[in-house]
Motif scaffolding. Sequence first.
Motif, PDB file in Angstrom:
ATOM      1  N   GLU A  27       8.089  -2.419  -0.472  1.00  0.00           N
ATOM      2  CA  GLU A  27       6.865  -1.576  -1.573  1.00  0.00           C
ATOM      3  C   GLU A  27       6.545  -3.075  -2.439  1.00  0.00           C
ATOM      4  OE1 GLU A  27       9.181   1.274  -3.568  1.00  0.00           O
ATOM      5  OE2 GLU A  27       9.615   2.688  -2.070  1.00  0.00           O
ATOM      6  N   PHE A  28       5.459  -2.093  -2.772  1.00  0.00           N
ATOM      7  CA  PHE A  28       4.637  -3.052  -3.737  1.00  0.00           C
ATOM      8  C   PHE A  28       3.376  -2.490  -5.207  1.00  0.00           C
ATOM      9  CE2 PHE A  28       1.130  -1.968  -0.838  1.00  0.00           C
ATOM     10  CZ  PHE A  28      -0.687  -1.856  -2.296  1.00  0.00           C
ATOM     11  N   GLU A  29       2.940  -2.779  -5.524  1.00  0.00           N
ATOM     12  CA  GLU A  29       2.873  -2.532  -7.441  1.00  0.00           C
ATOM     13  C   GLU A  29       1.233  -4.369  -6.924  1.00  0.00           C
ATOM     14  OE1 GLU A  29       2.084  -1.928 -11.416  1.00  0.00           O
ATOM     15  OE2 GLU A  29       4.610  -1.477 -11.189  1.00  0.00           O
ATOM     16  N   VAL A  30       0.265  -3.126  -7.398  1.00  0.00           N
ATOM     17  CA  VAL A  30      -1.224  -4.538  -7.539  1.00  0.00           C
ATOM     18  C   VAL A  30      -1.028  -4.651  -8.947  1.00  0.00           C
ATOM     19  CG1 VAL A  30      -3.224  -4.599  -7.799  1.00  0.00           C
ATOM     20  CG2 VAL A  30      -3.191  -3.554  -5.751  1.00  0.00           C
ATOM     21  N   LEU A 107      -7.652  -0.930  -9.910  1.00  0.00           N
ATOM     22  CA  LEU A 107      -6.840  -0.866  -9.166  1.00  0.00           C
ATOM     23  C   LEU A 107      -5.334  -1.382  -8.879  1.00  0.00           C
ATOM     24  CD1 LEU A 107      -8.973  -3.115  -6.511  1.00  0.00           C
ATOM     25  CD2 LEU A 107      -8.386  -1.013  -6.245  1.00  0.00           C
ATOM     26  N   ILE A 108      -5.380  -2.071 -10.589  1.00  0.00           N
ATOM     27  CA  ILE A 108      -3.966  -2.708 -10.804  1.00  0.00           C
ATOM     28  C   ILE A 108      -2.740  -1.598 -11.335  1.00  0.00           C
ATOM     29  CG2 ILE A 108      -2.882  -3.449 -13.248  1.00  0.00           C
ATOM     30  CD1 ILE A 108      -5.309  -5.715 -13.631  1.00  0.00           C
ATOM     31  N   GLY A 109      -1.543  -1.960 -10.793  1.00  0.00           N
ATOM     32  CA  GLY A 109      -1.598  -0.611 -11.310  1.00  0.00           C
ATOM     33  C   GLY A 109      -0.820   0.553  -9.775  1.00  0.00           C
ATOM     34  N   LEU A 110      -2.160   0.463  -9.013  1.00  0.00           N
ATOM     35  CA  LEU A 110      -1.630   1.146  -7.859  1.00  0.00           C
ATOM     36  C   LEU A 110      -0.215   0.406  -7.262  1.00  0.00           C
ATOM     37  CD1 LEU A 110      -4.942   0.954  -5.903  1.00  0.00           C
ATOM     38  CD2 LEU A 110      -3.413   2.822  -7.581  1.00  0.00           C
ATOM     39  N   ARG A 111       0.874   1.797  -5.708  1.00  0.00           N
ATOM     40  CA  ARG A 111       1.329   1.268  -5.457  1.00  0.00           C
ATOM     41  C   ARG A 111       1.297   1.910  -4.353  1.00  0.00           C
ATOM     42  NH1 ARG A 111       6.125   0.396  -8.853  1.00  0.00           N
ATOM     43  NH2 ARG A 111       5.799   0.901 -10.853  1.00  0.00           N
ATOM     44  N   GLY A 112       2.193   1.439  -3.193  1.00  0.00           N
ATOM     45  CA  GLY A 112       2.418   1.828  -2.134  1.00  0.00           C
ATOM     46  C   GLY A 112       3.263   0.388  -0.954  1.00  0.00           C
ATOM     47  N   VAL A 138      -1.704   2.557   1.142  1.00  0.00           N
ATOM     48  CA  VAL A 138      -1.130   3.723  -1.633  1.00  0.00           C
ATOM     49  C   VAL A 138      -0.841   4.723  -0.755  1.00  0.00           C
ATOM     50  CG1 VAL A 138      -2.686   3.965  -2.813  1.00  0.00           C
ATOM     51  CG2 VAL A 138      -3.472   2.169  -1.737  1.00  0.00           C
ATOM     52  N   GLY A 139       0.345   4.606  -1.551  1.00  0.00           N
ATOM     53  CA  GLY A 139       1.167   6.051  -1.523  1.00  0.00           C
ATOM     54  C   GLY A 139       2.264   6.369  -2.721  1.00  0.00           C
ATOM     55  N   LYS A 140       2.856   7.525  -2.311  1.00  0.00           N
ATOM     56  CA  LYS A 140       4.366   7.991  -3.524  1.00  0.00           C
ATOM     57  C   LYS A 140       4.632   6.960  -2.432  1.00  0.00           C
ATOM     58  CE  LYS A 140       3.061  12.837  -4.262  1.00  0.00           C
ATOM     59  NZ  LYS A 140       2.803  12.591  -5.489  1.00  0.00           N
ATOM     60  N   SER A 141       6.355   6.140  -3.296  1.00  0.00           N
ATOM     61  CA  SER A 141       7.505   5.346  -3.384  1.00  0.00           C
ATOM     62  C   SER A 141       7.839   5.797  -2.445  1.00  0.00           C
ATOM     63  CB  SER A 141       7.764   5.240  -4.395  1.00  0.00           C
ATOM     64  OG  SER A 141       8.700   4.305  -4.566  1.00  0.00           O
ATOM     65  N   SER A 142       8.905   5.040  -0.998  1.00  0.00           N
ATOM     66  CA  SER A 142       9.475   5.836  -1.194  1.00  0.00           C
ATOM     67  C   SER A 142      10.661   6.277  -1.136  1.00  0.00           C
ATOM     68  CB  SER A 142       9.227   5.626   0.597  1.00  0.00           C
ATOM     69  OG  SER A 142       9.602   4.071   0.739  1.00  0.00           O
ATOM     70  N   GLY A 143      10.838   5.435  -2.381  1.00  0.00           N
ATOM     71  CA  GLY A 143      12.496   5.804  -3.434  1.00  0.00           C
ATOM     72  C   GLY A 143      13.029   6.715  -3.005  1.00  0.00           C
TER      73      GLY A 143
END
Length: 162
Positions: A27-30, A107-112, A138-143
Amino acid sequence: MALLEDYGIDTSDIEAPSYDLEDGIYEFEVGDVYVKQGSQAYPDRSWVIMEYLVGDTGIKKSELFELPQDPENLTDRERTKLGYYVARLMDLGVARDEVNSVDRDDLIGLRGTLQLYSSAGKGKNAGKMFQNIKNVKVGKSSGAPQPAQKKARQTAADNPFA
């Protein structure tokens, strides 16, 4: 006199942290996106740099996209390099017709998720290993598991064509 001697610090038993992650999907965050103008080795070049905060610890991994030196006269190689930048923005959810107007704040804060993979260096970098980024999504966190979509019940009475 040693640099840390005045502070009574002994680093003999301290291990240096590893900033490398194993190859895999994370998982990442820009974290940041910016344009770097020149470097010591290439003072006439410019790059868009995308920094991703990866994994649970937020280790920073970066991608560089070289910009053309003369935008009015693109070479085939520059056109290809610019295409990688366009593709990455689209991977990050930017619509193709909005690529020219995207701002770093978009873009900053995008997660995927993204995939890290290692490859051997070529040419003057032969013998070195580099970790690269691909499959950015990019999408919802898989948590947390997402609830399944509810479907309307289909019966013959609900279908006007039956």
